[in-house]
Each structure stands twice: as C-alpha cells, then as structure tokens.
Design an enzyme around this catalytic site. Structure first.
Site, PDB file in Angstrom:
ATOM      1  N   ALA A  66       0.865  -1.183   0.000  1.00  0.00           N
ATOM      2  CA  ALA A  66       0.000   0.000   0.000  1.00  0.00           C
ATOM      3  C   ALA A  66       0.900   1.232   0.000  1.00  0.00           C
ATOM      4  O   ALA A  66       2.032   1.182   0.488  1.00  0.00           O
ATOM      5  CB  ALA A  66      -0.882  -0.008   1.235  1.00  0.00           C
ATOM      6  N   GLY A 111       0.724  -5.304   0.556  1.00  0.00           N
ATOM      7  CA  GLY A 111      -0.379  -5.451  -0.404  1.00  0.00           C
ATOM      8  C   GLY A 111       0.054  -6.121  -1.707  1.00  0.00           C
ATOM      9  O   GLY A 111      -0.782  -6.665  -2.430  1.00  0.00           O
ATOM     10  N   GLU A 114      -0.141  -9.744  -1.007  1.00  0.00           N
ATOM     11  CA  GLU A 114      -1.574 -10.043  -0.855  1.00  0.00           C
ATOM     12  C   GLU A 114      -2.285 -10.086  -2.207  1.00  0.00           C
ATOM     13  O   GLU A 114      -3.180 -10.898  -2.440  1.00  0.00           O
ATOM     14  CB  GLU A 114      -2.212  -9.009   0.095  1.00  0.00           C
ATOM     15  CG  GLU A 114      -1.735  -9.209   1.526  1.00  0.00           C
ATOM     16  CD  GLU A 114      -2.024  -8.028   2.437  1.00  0.00           C
ATOM     17  OE1 GLU A 114      -1.671  -6.886   2.071  1.00  0.00           O
ATOM     18  OE2 GLU A 114      -2.597  -8.233   3.514  1.00  0.00           O
ATOM     19  N   GLU A 134       4.443  -5.117   7.168  1.00  0.00           N
ATOM     20  CA  GLU A 134       3.612  -4.161   7.916  1.00  0.00           C
ATOM     21  C   GLU A 134       4.027  -4.032   9.380  1.00  0.00           C
ATOM     22  O   GLU A 134       3.887  -2.970   9.981  1.00  0.00           O
ATOM     23  CB  GLU A 134       2.129  -4.569   7.842  1.00  0.00           C
ATOM     24  CG  GLU A 134       1.498  -4.421   6.464  1.00  0.00           C
ATOM     25  CD  GLU A 134       1.663  -5.647   5.578  1.00  0.00           C
ATOM     26  OE1 GLU A 134       2.475  -6.542   5.916  1.00  0.00           O
ATOM     27  OE2 GLU A 134       0.978  -5.725   4.547  1.00  0.00           O
TER      28      GLU A 134
END
Ligand code: CO8
Length: 262
Positions: A66, A111, A114, A134
């Site tokens: 992200a 992300g 993911e 993260e």
C-alpha cells in the site's frame, strides 16, 4: 476506459494488467485500486477474455505494498474504508471466473504479496521478493495477508513472515509453495505468456468449472467440496467443448475447442 495508474491490454484473449506507478515501486494508492477494480469489471463483462496476467511496470517491483504516503494520513475510519476497498477489490480479483497468473517481477511486499496470492498461481523472476513488512510500520497486513497467506503456506510459516516482516527470496517462496516457478527476469513474461496461451487453448467451460470447484472447495469440508466437483463435472458434460474433446480422442485427432460458454 483510460487508466493512469495501470496499463490494461488485451491480445488474443489474454489480458494483462500492469501496475504502473514505477516511481513509487507501483505502490497501491486509492486511485490505482479504483482503476484496478474498474478493469476487473471490464474483464468480468468480456467473455472473450480467457486469461488475466498481473505484473508490475519497471525492472524493480511488482507492487511494494500500500502507498505509505497515503496510509500515513489515515485516521482509523479512513484506514477501515481503505482496507475495505482493498478487500473488495482483491476479492473481486479472486472471484474472476478465468485463470489469473501473477507474474512477479520484483518486490511484492505487503499489499503486493496479498495481491499475488489472490491470483490462481504465481510465476516469479529470480529478482522477486515477497513479504509482509507491515509489522515494521507498527501495523498488520490489511489486504487479506493474515488469512490467504496462512491458508496457502500454513499457519507457522505465515506467522514467521508476518511477525518478523522479513523479505523472502523467490527461491524461498518457491520452496514453501508460494510460487510455482522461478525464471530469469528476461524469461519471465515469455514463460507466463506461454502458459497463458496453453490454458487459453482449453475449453472455456471446463477451465471455469475447475477454478470454481477448487476455490469453492477450499472453504468447506471435503464432502461438500466433492459435491461441488460432481456438479461442476456434470456442467462440463453439457458443453460443446466436452463433446469435441471426447469425440476427438475417440477419433484419434487433436480437439478443436471453440471456447464458447455453452
Ligand atoms: N509506498 C509509497 N512509496 C513507496 C513504497 C510504498 N509502499 N515503497 C517504495 N516507495 C517509494 C519510496 O519512497 C521511493 O520514493 P522516492 O524516490 O520519492 O524517495 C521510491 O519508491 C523508491 O523506493 P526506495 O528508494 O526505498 O527503493 P529501495 O530499492 O531502496 O527499497 C523497498 C525498496 C525495500 C521496497 C523499500 O522501498 C520499502 O521498504 N518500501 C516499503 C515496503 C512496505 O513496507 N510495504 C508495505 C506497505 S503497508 C501495506 O502494504 C499494507 C496493506 C494493507 C493496507 C490496509 C490499511 C488500511
């Protein structure tokens, strides 16, 4: 539809979406997610598209997670809304009826991992790296990593990756079943295109039925999953391509699948 943050191309029934913010290592911001979601809608509405490939622009990155510049501005409700949009988009990706291959050409972090693990399988370049960093930001995965990674490689390995935030090389990712195959950077897209073309030449109904049976079966007990398979198998028998496939075998010739959804 024109896009600024992704490149969306279709050639011979094979769609490619390239995440295209190379200056930020293709980090996912709200605009990119919105465009990606729209492109997925286009693909869903176009029965001529048979395979989707995801990759990242530039030599260095698939998706570096992200966008932390945007992330840093969120209050808890903003973060919840962003995470919900991310989940909705990645769920949409996973639910596409056609095969989706992640061609991971560099960093696939947060992300990025993911996104890749929501695809049907991953081919990676030897320069690729994976991870859920993260924890290094005082956060946890927010686009499905605690759930999909655990289902894919097992609870203990997923915990090690998520608790340490460490990067995993392409070779390690292959060893733990996260990645199917590793190629040189130069060979990656060629190999991905080769497998995409091979899959695109199969019956459209059976490819979709196989994907649906596998995906639906993952979330239920074995008996229920086998029931899904029985129904999906029966559906295939109704297709033009199954008639062609079985007839061609008996006539000792190569099948010529029409690729219709009937
Ligand atoms: N967001 C924004 N910008 C980024 C990101 C990112 N995730 N990653 C890299 N960039 C930018 C850098 O800031 C830099 O910009 P600039 O040139 O303007 O300074 C440019 O990309 C190049 O990056 P580096 O100079 O850092 O390149 P290096 O080769 O030295 O390092 C790394 C590459 C190791 C990938 C490093 O950039 C890095 O660690 N990036 C962050 C990776 C990360 O932590 N990702 C996880 C983000 S959090 C997340 O994904 C949560 C998802 C769910 C969110 C839901 C919440 C609501």
């Amino acid at each position: 539809m024109t896009y600024d943050n992704i490149i969306f191309e279709v050639e011979n029934g094979i769609a490619t979406i390239t995440f295209n913010r190379p200056k930020a290592l293709n980090a996912l911001n709200s605009n990119l997610l919105q465009e990606f979601s729209q492109a997925l809608d286009e693909i869903f509405g176009n029965d001529d598209i048979r395979i989707l490939i995801l990759t990242g622009a530039g030599e260095k990155s698939f998706v570096a997670g992200a966008d932390i510049t945007e992330l840093a501005t969120f209050d808890p409700l903003g973060a919840k809304s962003f995470a919900q949009k991310g989940h909705a988009t990645i769920n949409k990706l996973q639910a596409l009826p056609i095969p989706v291959i992640a061609a991971v050409n560099g960093f696939a972090l947060g992300g990025g991992t993911e996104m890749a693990i929501a695809c049907d399988f991953i081919y990676a370049s030897e320069k690729a790296s994976f991870g859920q960093p993260e924890i290094n930001l005082g956060l946890i995965p927010g686009f499905g990593g605690t759930q999909r990674l655990t289902r894919l490689i097992g609870k203990n390995r997923a915990k090690e990756i998520i608790f340490t935030g460490k990067m995993i090389s392409a070779a390690e990712a292959k060893e733990m079943g996260l990645v199917n195959k590793v190629f040189s950077q130069e060979a990656l897209m060629g190999e991905v295109t080769k497998i995409a073309k091979a899959m695109a030449s199969k019956g459209k109904v059976s490819l979709r039925a196989a994907k649906q049976a596998i995906n639906s079966g993952m979330d239920v007990d074995l008996t229920t999953g086998c029931m899904y398979e029985i129904d999906a198998f029966a559906l295939c028998m109704a297709s033009e391509d199954s008639k062609e496939g079985t007839t061609a075998f008996l006539e000792k010739r190569k099948p010529e699948f029409k690729g219709n959804l009937k």
